[in-house]
Write a protein that holds these residues in place. Sequence first.
Motif, PDB file in Angstrom:
ATOM      1  N   UNK A 429       5.649 -17.765  12.997  1.00  0.00           N
ATOM      2  CA  UNK A 429       4.883 -16.539  12.818  1.00  0.00           C
ATOM      3  C   UNK A 429       5.258 -15.571  13.932  1.00  0.00           C
ATOM      4  N   UNK A 430       4.943 -14.306  13.704  1.00  0.00           N
ATOM      5  CA  UNK A 430       5.098 -13.273  14.722  1.00  0.00           C
ATOM      6  C   UNK A 430       3.708 -12.799  15.114  1.00  0.00           C
ATOM      7  N   UNK A 431       3.486 -12.614  16.408  1.00  0.00           N
ATOM      8  CA  UNK A 431       2.220 -12.055  16.893  1.00  0.00           C
ATOM      9  C   UNK A 431       2.495 -10.721  17.558  1.00  0.00           C
ATOM     10  N   UNK A 432       1.843  -9.668  17.076  1.00  0.00           N
ATOM     11  CA  UNK A 432       1.898  -8.361  17.721  1.00  0.00           C
ATOM     12  C   UNK A 432       0.686  -8.256  18.636  1.00  0.00           C
ATOM     13  N   UNK A 433       0.923  -7.911  19.905  1.00  0.00           N
ATOM     14  CA  UNK A 433      -0.140  -7.871  20.906  1.00  0.00           C
ATOM     15  C   UNK A 433      -0.130  -6.482  21.539  1.00  0.00           C
ATOM     16  N   UNK A 434      -1.087  -5.640  21.152  1.00  0.00           N
ATOM     17  CA  UNK A 434      -1.092  -4.235  21.565  1.00  0.00           C
ATOM     18  C   UNK A 434      -2.178  -3.992  22.602  1.00  0.00           C
ATOM     19  N   UNK A 435      -1.765  -3.690  23.812  1.00  0.00           N
ATOM     20  CA  UNK A 435      -2.717  -3.402  24.890  1.00  0.00           C
ATOM     21  C   UNK A 435      -2.979  -1.898  24.924  1.00  0.00           C
ATOM     22  N   UNK A 436      -3.666  -1.428  23.890  1.00  0.00           N
ATOM     23  CA  UNK A 436      -3.950  -0.010  23.742  1.00  0.00           C
ATOM     24  C   UNK A 436      -5.392   0.175  23.277  1.00  0.00           C
ATOM     25  N   UNK A 437      -5.690   1.355  22.765  1.00  0.00           N
ATOM     26  CA  UNK A 437      -7.037   1.737  22.365  1.00  0.00           C
ATOM     27  C   UNK A 437      -7.236   1.396  20.887  1.00  0.00           C
ATOM     28  N   UNK A 438      -7.997   0.348  20.605  1.00  0.00           N
ATOM     29  CA  UNK A 438      -8.111  -0.100  19.210  1.00  0.00           C
ATOM     30  C   UNK A 438      -8.982   0.823  18.364  1.00  0.00           C
ATOM     31  N   UNK A 439      -9.678   1.753  19.009  1.00  0.00           N
ATOM     32  CA  UNK A 439     -10.516   2.682  18.247  1.00  0.00           C
ATOM     33  C   UNK A 439      -9.691   3.891  17.794  1.00  0.00           C
ATOM     34  N   UNK A 440      -9.100   4.596  18.736  1.00  0.00           N
ATOM     35  CA  UNK A 440      -8.385   5.831  18.377  1.00  0.00           C
ATOM     36  C   UNK A 440      -6.927   5.592  18.002  1.00  0.00           C
ATOM     37  N   UNK A 441      -6.408   4.405  18.289  1.00  0.00           N
ATOM     38  CA  UNK A 441      -4.999   4.137  17.969  1.00  0.00           C
ATOM     39  C   UNK A 441      -4.864   3.000  16.956  1.00  0.00           C
ATOM     40  N   UNK A 442      -5.875   2.893  16.092  1.00  0.00           N
ATOM     41  CA  UNK A 442      -5.899   1.808  15.112  1.00  0.00           C
ATOM     42  C   UNK A 442      -4.754   1.891  14.109  1.00  0.00           C
ATOM     43  N   UNK A 443      -4.123   3.077  13.986  1.00  0.00           N
ATOM     44  CA  UNK A 443      -3.008   3.205  13.040  1.00  0.00           C
ATOM     45  C   UNK A 443      -1.823   2.331  13.434  1.00  0.00           C
ATOM     46  N   UNK A 444      -1.817   1.813  14.654  1.00  0.00           N
ATOM     47  CA  UNK A 444      -0.759   0.884  15.052  1.00  0.00           C
ATOM     48  C   UNK A 444      -0.766  -0.376  14.186  1.00  0.00           C
ATOM     49  N   UNK A 445      -1.901  -0.689  13.590  1.00  0.00           N
ATOM     50  CA  UNK A 445      -1.973  -1.875  12.748  1.00  0.00           C
ATOM     51  C   UNK A 445      -1.098  -1.757  11.497  1.00  0.00           C
ATOM     52  N   UNK A 446      -0.597  -0.547  11.227  1.00  0.00           N
ATOM     53  CA  UNK A 446       0.364  -0.377  10.130  1.00  0.00           C
ATOM     54  C   UNK A 446       1.615  -1.226  10.339  1.00  0.00           C
TER      55      UNK A 446
END
Length: 550
Positions: A429-446
């Motif tokens: 599996x691949x894990x994406x780990x984003x140390x950012x703002x999950x509220x205003x930058x939720x579009x990263x989940x694309x």
Amino acid sequence: MSSLSLTLIGAAREASDAQVPGLVDHEFASRLAAKDHTLWGQAAEDEAAQRLGWVSPFESSRPLVETIVQLRQELAAEGVDRVVLAGMGGSSLAPEVICASSGVDLVVLDSTDPQQVAAALNNLQRSVLVVASKSGSTVETDSQRRIVQHAFHEAGIDPFSRTVVVTDPGSPMNEQAREQGVRAVFEADPSVGGRYSALTAFGLVPAGLAGADIAGLLDEAESAIDLLIEDDAANPGLQLGAAIGGTSPLRDKLIIADDGSPLVGLGAWIEQLVAESTGKEGTGLLPVIVADGEPELTRDADDALIVQIVDADEEEGASVDADPTDIVVSPHVVRTGGSLGAQFLLWEVATAVAGSLLGINPFDQPDVESAKVAARGMLDSPAPASSEPAIDQAVEIRSSGDDSLVSASDATVTEAVKALLDRVPENGYLAVMAYLDRISESHLEELRPQLSAVCGRPVTFGWGPRFLHSTGQFHKGGPAVGAFLQITTSAAEDVSVPERPFTLSELIAAQASGDAKVLADHGRPVLQLHLSDREAGIAQVLDAIANLAS
């Protein structure tokens, strides 16, 4: 009467048929109800003996309801109706699900990203801070508490009159809070671990203060308890635990999708409960949260099991059989529905069952602790960068544990990500780990479904440091089949942590670096993308992966 429904299809049903009779003969359910700490083997006995209070939470939880409701009314009379929760893992995920499913607002501070934390420091005149931690020593929660209380003070508000603490009896935070004279201190049952604490003070206090019907939540759970502690083949807790933990060979990727459920965000709570409880000793179950039509739902992988969260009112009732043609995804499916309180207890029982079948201790989290230690080490003495990064416009590219991921100083984001995807094993599996703002930058989940489409394997997406208390345990303690994409950035405006020798930017950087180091020490490949320009870097990474997917 409980509203629980459960349907098992394909390998899930086969596992249940094979494992449940033995669990019934073993009297697993009734022994669990009696808090028998020997159910998980000798190595787990000491931990289990201290961690089974969740099996019967009602005696300690019922008396809390009236006090919580009364405090909410007092705060409302003062014009205070906005609840800010500082907590991590089990201290934040359950109340977040309770509030979202109830349609009431709760501001959850489970981040050390300066941008996300700073955004929560508004409407302070209307706000009360709930600080939730068993000990109070969790660095994220302690930092959030200090920052919000300082903001209260700067706004001319007595911070202690606006602070409510949820903690264990006798904890350092309990003693400190009472000395400070905070608005209220709620003591949770110390025999309940964090991720099993949904129906204790950790779930009830923030949710109740926010306006959720916590008495109804307890009613829902209590309506299911008799069914879940019965030594009977129809026990859905035994069935579900066998379905997820007893497949042979083990289908260790649980592809979790909402299929019309009114329970908002339940998958994230299940993710933490299951991944942190089972991901150890080289085995475990990895929840992968997806949406309708995403790649994992269209593949029939040998190591995957589909878990659909449904509306129980639209199901015919509990069943371990169904026609696979009725399901438009993999033929190996779990469909579960029911009220939120009942679902909390169902999954807790099922996780305990799965832990027994997997032969592990479902109540410890050794590799979560290792990441915490590494982060503290990075704060005390930051390690120099292992190599000069490759620079691609607004992105600095490094690798940890596998130098072949960035083979040239002029490597591009696209090339580096492709090299990482090539390292995902056939059963990985691949894990994406984003140390950012999950509220205003939720579009990263694309990124998640696009990366899954490219590599043909399950992809998880975690917001740092939140995921460190969840899938982070599986990453290090589970099977060595993961590859890791870490995304970090710098804040335009940092936030100081009062009376601490670090800022939030320094803390989140240490958490990311510490986790990357632990993963690399475990032999896991880690690609690190650092955004030197936050907005431009996010756009660039999204474009690069969209190009890969096309």
